[in-house]
Design a protein around this motif. Sequence first.
Motif, PDB file in Angstrom:
ATOM      1  N   LEU A  18       0.784  -1.348   0.150  1.00  0.00           N
ATOM      2  CA  LEU A  18      -0.040  -0.037  -0.175  1.00  0.00           C
ATOM      3  C   LEU A  18       0.815   1.027   0.095  1.00  0.00           C
ATOM      4  CD1 LEU A  18      -2.623  -1.180   2.549  1.00  0.00           C
ATOM      5  CD2 LEU A  18      -2.786  -1.357  -0.098  1.00  0.00           C
ATOM      6  N   ALA A  19       2.169   1.148  -0.027  1.00  0.00           N
ATOM      7  CA  ALA A  19       3.019   2.317   0.334  1.00  0.00           C
ATOM      8  C   ALA A  19       2.719   3.257  -0.825  1.00  0.00           C
ATOM      9  CB  ALA A  19       4.656   1.924   0.101  1.00  0.00           C
ATOM     10  N   GLY A  20       2.756   4.551  -0.668  1.00  0.00           N
ATOM     11  CA  GLY A  20       2.522   5.593  -1.734  1.00  0.00           C
ATOM     12  C   GLY A  20       1.092   5.799  -2.105  1.00  0.00           C
ATOM     13  N   ARG A  21      -0.013   5.274  -1.480  1.00  0.00           N
ATOM     14  CA  ARG A  21      -1.560   5.401  -1.554  1.00  0.00           C
ATOM     15  C   ARG A  21      -1.730   6.516  -0.766  1.00  0.00           C
ATOM     16  NH1 ARG A  21      -4.938   0.246  -2.286  1.00  0.00           N
ATOM     17  NH2 ARG A  21      -6.548   1.810  -1.784  1.00  0.00           N
ATOM     18  N   GLN A  22      -2.451   7.792  -1.422  1.00  0.00           N
ATOM     19  CA  GLN A  22      -2.844   8.920  -0.690  1.00  0.00           C
ATOM     20  C   GLN A  22      -3.923   8.534   0.218  1.00  0.00           C
ATOM     21  OE1 GLN A  22      -0.976  11.837  -0.730  1.00  0.00           O
ATOM     22  NE2 GLN A  22       0.489  10.406  -1.906  1.00  0.00           N
ATOM     23  N   ASP A  23      -4.764   7.424  -0.156  1.00  0.00           N
ATOM     24  CA  ASP A  23      -6.224   7.289   0.575  1.00  0.00           C
ATOM     25  C   ASP A  23      -5.821   6.439   1.868  1.00  0.00           C
ATOM     26  OD1 ASP A  23      -5.479   5.255  -1.009  1.00  0.00           O
ATOM     27  OD2 ASP A  23      -7.568   4.468  -1.077  1.00  0.00           O
ATOM     28  N   VAL A  24      -4.839   5.829   1.825  1.00  0.00           N
ATOM     29  CA  VAL A  24      -4.387   5.094   3.219  1.00  0.00           C
ATOM     30  C   VAL A  24      -3.676   5.877   4.144  1.00  0.00           C
ATOM     31  CG1 VAL A  24      -2.969   3.014   4.077  1.00  0.00           C
ATOM     32  CG2 VAL A  24      -4.220   2.976   1.774  1.00  0.00           C
ATOM     33  N   THR A  25      -4.257   5.915   5.409  1.00  0.00           N
ATOM     34  CA  THR A  25      -3.719   6.951   6.218  1.00  0.00           C
ATOM     35  C   THR A  25      -3.000   6.023   7.381  1.00  0.00           C
ATOM     36  OG1 THR A  25      -5.854   6.884   7.709  1.00  0.00           O
ATOM     37  CG2 THR A  25      -5.386   8.686   6.039  1.00  0.00           C
ATOM     38  N   ALA A  26      -3.266   4.760   7.532  1.00  0.00           N
ATOM     39  CA  ALA A  26      -2.665   3.919   8.549  1.00  0.00           C
ATOM     40  C   ALA A  26      -2.473   2.515   8.509  1.00  0.00           C
ATOM     41  CB  ALA A  26      -3.138   4.323  10.234  1.00  0.00           C
ATOM     42  N   VAL A  27      -1.712   1.699   8.772  1.00  0.00           N
ATOM     43  CA  VAL A  27      -1.784   0.141   8.816  1.00  0.00           C
ATOM     44  C   VAL A  27      -1.242  -0.054  10.110  1.00  0.00           C
ATOM     45  CG1 VAL A  27      -1.100  -2.147   7.724  1.00  0.00           C
ATOM     46  CG2 VAL A  27      -1.473   0.145   6.292  1.00  0.00           C
ATOM     47  N   GLY A  28      -1.993  -1.023  10.875  1.00  0.00           N
ATOM     48  CA  GLY A  28      -1.694  -1.632  12.031  1.00  0.00           C
ATOM     49  C   GLY A  28      -2.240  -2.735  12.471  1.00  0.00           C
ATOM     50  N   ILE A  29      -1.764  -3.297  13.617  1.00  0.00           N
ATOM     51  CA  ILE A  29      -2.367  -4.716  14.230  1.00  0.00           C
ATOM     52  C   ILE A  29      -3.374  -4.538  14.992  1.00  0.00           C
ATOM     53  CG2 ILE A  29      -1.581  -6.638  15.389  1.00  0.00           C
ATOM     54  CD1 ILE A  29       1.238  -6.277  14.043  1.00  0.00           C
ATOM     55  N   ALA A  30      -4.362  -5.173  14.887  1.00  0.00           N
ATOM     56  CA  ALA A  30      -5.508  -4.877  15.777  1.00  0.00           C
ATOM     57  C   ALA A  30      -5.760  -6.544  16.515  1.00  0.00           C
ATOM     58  CB  ALA A  30      -6.762  -4.534  15.077  1.00  0.00           C
TER      59      ALA A  30
END
Length: 74
Positions: A18-30
């Motif tokens: 997802l690197a470089g995608r302007q629509d993605v604000t965060a990626v985390g573990i839940a």
Amino acid sequence: MADLGEARRAKAELKATLAGRQDVTAVGIAPEADGYGLLVRVRGDEVTARAADVPRVVHGVHVRVSPGGPIHAQ
């Protein structure tokens, strides 16, 4: 069910994807009921989040997409 190590490896791969995608604000573990999954935050509302072109599973680890704005340090 994914353990924490599996979730960490899947997160690293998903972040690279997802690197470089302007629509993605965060990626985390839940945490999930049976282990761990991934959470991806995208700009927009619930409809936008559901329509986002994000994998729903990475190496057996469930990915949930949720709306959210940019993350700022406190």
